[in-house]
Design a protein around this motif. Structure first.
Motif, mmCIF file in Angstrom:
data_model
loop_
_atom_site.group_PDB
_atom_site.id
_atom_site.type_symbol
_atom_site.label_atom_id
_atom_site.label_comp_id
_atom_site.label_asym_id
_atom_site.label_seq_id
_atom_site.Cartn_x
_atom_site.Cartn_y
_atom_site.Cartn_z
ATOM 1 N N HIS A 77 3.708 2.450 -16.009
ATOM 2 C CA HIS A 77 3.180 3.801 -16.237
ATOM 3 C C HIS A 77 1.743 3.938 -15.750
ATOM 4 O O HIS A 77 0.932 4.638 -16.340
ATOM 5 N N VAL A 78 1.418 3.285 -14.648
ATOM 6 C CA VAL A 78 0.061 3.345 -14.108
ATOM 7 C C VAL A 78 -0.043 4.397 -13.016
ATOM 8 O O VAL A 78 0.956 4.973 -12.574
ATOM 9 N N GLY A 79 -1.287 4.637 -12.593
ATOM 10 C CA GLY A 79 -1.543 5.617 -11.542
ATOM 11 C C GLY A 79 -1.260 5.052 -10.173
ATOM 12 O O GLY A 79 -2.171 4.620 -9.468
ATOM 13 N N THR A 80 -0.003 5.052 -9.780
ATOM 14 C CA THR A 80 0.386 4.528 -8.468
ATOM 15 C C THR A 80 1.121 5.609 -7.694
ATOM 16 O O THR A 80 2.300 5.495 -7.390
ATOM 17 N N ALA A 81 0.395 6.674 -7.398
ATOM 18 C CA ALA A 81 1.004 7.809 -6.709
ATOM 19 C C ALA A 81 1.036 7.635 -5.204
ATOM 20 O O ALA A 81 1.411 8.535 -4.481
ATOM 21 N N PRO A 121 -6.829 7.632 -8.463
ATOM 22 C CA PRO A 121 -5.706 8.313 -9.113
ATOM 23 C C PRO A 121 -5.340 7.696 -10.455
ATOM 24 O O PRO A 121 -4.260 7.952 -10.982
ATOM 25 N N PHE A 122 -6.225 6.864 -10.999
ATOM 26 C CA PHE A 122 -5.970 6.279 -12.309
ATOM 27 C C PHE A 122 -7.260 6.269 -13.115
ATOM 28 O O PHE A 122 -8.367 6.278 -12.576
ATOM 29 N N PRO A 179 -2.100 7.317 -14.956
ATOM 30 C CA PRO A 179 -2.171 8.141 -13.743
ATOM 31 C C PRO A 179 -2.944 9.433 -13.971
ATOM 32 O O PRO A 179 -2.914 10.012 -15.058
ATOM 33 N N PRO A 199 -2.931 13.102 -12.534
ATOM 34 C CA PRO A 199 -2.262 14.072 -11.668
ATOM 35 C C PRO A 199 -3.216 15.214 -11.295
ATOM 36 O O PRO A 199 -4.361 15.263 -11.756
#
Length: 488
Positions: free
Chosen positions: A119-123, A317-318, A336, A338
C-alpha cells in the motif's frame, strides 16, 4: 549536458541504505521508520553586476520514528551520527525513549498501522532528476554540479555588460539542489525519490537605486534557462517607473501576475487541513458545525490541486514525514499521494486528511503534495492581456512579508515591493507608492473577475520552502490596499 550523477557518500559516512538497515535492525519498538535525505547544492550569487560568491555543498540528514503502544517518537540526526553502526543505534535508542515517554499519555490521536509494501506510493511516477522511487532503492544519492548553469552563466555575463551600459544594476542568485530520499520501515517498505529543485531570482535597479523590480522562476534542471526574458521584463518595469504617482489607501481593481497569485494560493493550501475545519477553528469550518466542502467559492471555473504527476512539477508520490500535525502524520510514511483537488470548478471540494483524521471523520485519505496548480482560466490571456482590459487599477508585481491575521477568515497582511504600477485605460502610466494590504486568499478567488493562462510560477514570499507551482494571472476586484507604506 550532464547535470547530475550518482555517487557514494563521503568517506566515513554510511550509505543511506546502510543507515536504514542498521537502524531497523537496532529497533526494538513496535514499529520503526527511517528516512534519509541526501542533498547536493550548487549556487551562484551576484550583486552590482558582478558574481560575488558561488559554491557546491553536500549534506546528509536523517530521522528515526519509533512507535510504542500507538505513540510515536522522532529523533533527527545529521551525517555526524551516521559514521558507524553504534552511532546509528544510539539515535534509534533515543527515538525509542521518546516514544516510550509519549506512550505514557496513551496512543497518538493520529495513530494508524504503519504502511506495508502493498500500500505504498508506487504510482510509476518518474523523478525529473532521472531516478525512480520504488525499484531504485538500492541506487545511491544523486548530486548536482555547476554543469546545470551551462546556459545561464553566459547569459548572465551579457546581462551584466548591458546593465552597465544602461545605468542599471543587477542583483540575484541561482540555486540548484538535488535531494535523494530513501525511506525504509519495519514493515518492509523500501522507497526512493530523487527531487531536483532550481530557483532563479533577479532584482534589477536603476543606478541611483530609486527604481527597482523583481522577477523569479523555478526549474527542475536549468536546461535552456537564461536571464534574457527576466531582464527584458524587469527593464521594462524600470522604464515604467520613471514616472511616479502617489495614491491613497483604498480598494483597487488589481492585476496579480502568476507569482503574486502563487503567494496567496500556497497559503490557502497550507490552511486546508480537514481536522481544524471539523473542529471549528478554520476558515473552512461551516457555521453550526462541519466543513464548507461543497460550498461554491467563486463563479470562475477554477480548480486548485496538488498532483505529484503534474508535468514539469513532479514531486514525491509518497509521504515522508518526521513529525505529525493536522496535515501530515508519521504513521503515514510511505503512503501514496494521489491528486487532490482542494477546489474543483469553483467549489470547495476536498480538505487535507491524514489516515488518522480520515478514519476519525469517515472521509477519504487526502495527503498534501509538494506542488500546487490553479487552472481554469482563459488559456489565451497573459498578464499583459489582463492589464489591457483594465480601465483603472493597479498591477501588483510582487509582495513581501505575508503574515496571517485571522485564521478564521484566512486574512493575510503583507507589503507590496519592487513595483506597483498604475493602469489607466489599459496601459501602464506610472509607478505608485507601496502599500500594506489585507486580503484573504479566499477573497482573491471570490473577487477574481478575469483569469488568464496557467504557467509555471515562483512565489516570492514562499520560495525558500515551496517552489513547484503553476498559476494564472488574474484581475481581482476591490483588492484592499489598507494603508500607504513608506518603504521604497
Amino acid at each position: 549536458m550532464t547535470s547530475s550523477a550518482a555517487v557514494r557518500p563521503p568517506a566515513g559516512i554510511l550509505a543511506p541504505q546502510e543507515i536504514i538497515d542498521i537502524a531497523l535492525a537496532a529497533s526494538g519498538a513496535d514499529g520503526c521508520v527511517v528516512v534519509v535525505e541526501s542533498t547536493s547544492e550548487a549556487n551562484v550569487r551576484w550583486a552590482n553586476n558582478t558574481v560575488t560568491t558561488n559554491g557546491v555543498s553536500r549534506t546528509l540528514s536523517w530521522y528515526v520514528v519509533c512507535i510504542v503502544d500507538g505513540a510515536a517518537g522522532t529523533v533527527s540526526a545529521s551525517a555526524a551520527a551516521a559514521d558507524s553502526a553504534s552511532a546509528v543505534a544510539e539515535v534509534v535508542a533515543a527515538a525509542h525513549q521518546v516514544a516510550r515517554a509519549a506512550a505514557q499519555s496513551g496512543p497518538a490521536r493520529d495513530a494508524q498501522p504503519l504502511v506495508d509494501p502493498d500500500h505504498v506510493g508506487t504510482a510509476g511516477i518518474s523523478s525529473p532528476g532521472g531516478g525512480f522511487h520504488g525499484g531504485g532503492f538500492d541506487e545511491p544519492p544523486v548530486t548536482t554540479s555547476f554543469d546545470v548553469y551551462a546556459d545561464l552563466l553566459p547569459s548572465l555575463g551579457t546581462a551584466f555588460e548591458d546593465a552597465r551600459a544602461d545605468d542599471r544594476v543587477l542583483y540575484g542568485f541561482a540555486r540548484h539542489e538535488t535531494t535523494t530520499t530513501h525511506l525504509g520501515s519495519s514493515t518492509g517498505v523500501r522507497l526512493r525519490w530523487v527531487q531536483p529543485t532550481g530557483t532563479l531570482e533577479l532584482n534589477a535597479k536603476s543606478a541611483d537605486l530609486r527604481r527597482s523590480s523583481w522577477g523569479g522562476l523555478s526549474t527542475p534542471d536549468f536546461r535552456g534557462v537564461t536571464v534574457d526574458d527576466l531582464v527584458a521584463s524587469l527593464t521594462r518595469r524600470l522604464e515604467w517607473a520613471r514616472r511616479t504617482t502617489d495614491l491613497p489607501a483604498g480598494r483597487y481593481d488589481t492585476v496579480l501576475p502568476p507569482t503574486a497569485v502563487a503567494d496567496f494560493m500556497i497559503n490557502l493550501a497550507w490552511s486546508a487541513a480537514a481536522r481544524p475545519a471539523h473542529e471549528g477553528r478554520s476558515a473552512f469550518s461551516a457555521p453550526g458545525g462541519g466543513t464548507r466542502v461543497g460550498e461554491r467559492l467563486t463563479g470562475q471555473a477554477l480548480t486548485l490541486a496538488a498532483d505529484p504527476a503534474a508535468a514539469g512539477l513532479q514531486c514525491a508520490p509518497f509521504v515522508a514525514a518526521g513529525h505529525s500535525s493536522d496535515e501530515v502524520s508519521v504513521f503515514d510514511n510511505g503512503a501514496p499521494i494521489p491528486r487532490v483537488e482542494i477546489v474543483a470548478d469553483g467549489v470547495i471540494n476536498s480538505l487535507l486528511h491524514t489516515r488518522g483524521s480520515a478514519a476519525e471523520y469517515a472521509e477519504p485519505f487526502t495527503p498534501d503534495a509538494d506542488n500546487l496548480l490553479l487552472t481554469g482560466g482563459d488559456p489565451d490571456l497573459s498578464t499583459d492581456d489582463l492589464v489591457a482590459g483594465v480601465r483603472s487599477g493597479l498591477l501588483l508585481t510582487s509582495q513581501w512579508y505575508l503574515r496571517e491575521v485571522d485564521p478564521m477568515t484566512m486574512l493575510l497582511t503583507g507589503l507590496t515591493r519592487d513595483g506597483v504600477f498604475l493602469i489607466e485605460n489599459g496601459e501602464i502610466t506610472s509607478a505608485v507608492n507601496n502599500f500594506r494590504f489585507n486580503m484573504s486568499p479566499l477573497d482573491v478567488l471570490r473577487h477574481a473577475v478575469t483569469v488568464g493562462a496557467t504557467v509555471p510560477a515562483l512565489s516570492r514570499e514562499w520560495s525558500d520552502w515551496f517552489t513547484r507551482s503553476a498559476m494564472p494571472p488574474m484581475v481581482v476586484e476591490d483588492f484592499n490596499m489598507s494603508s500607504v507604506s513608506p518603504a521604497q
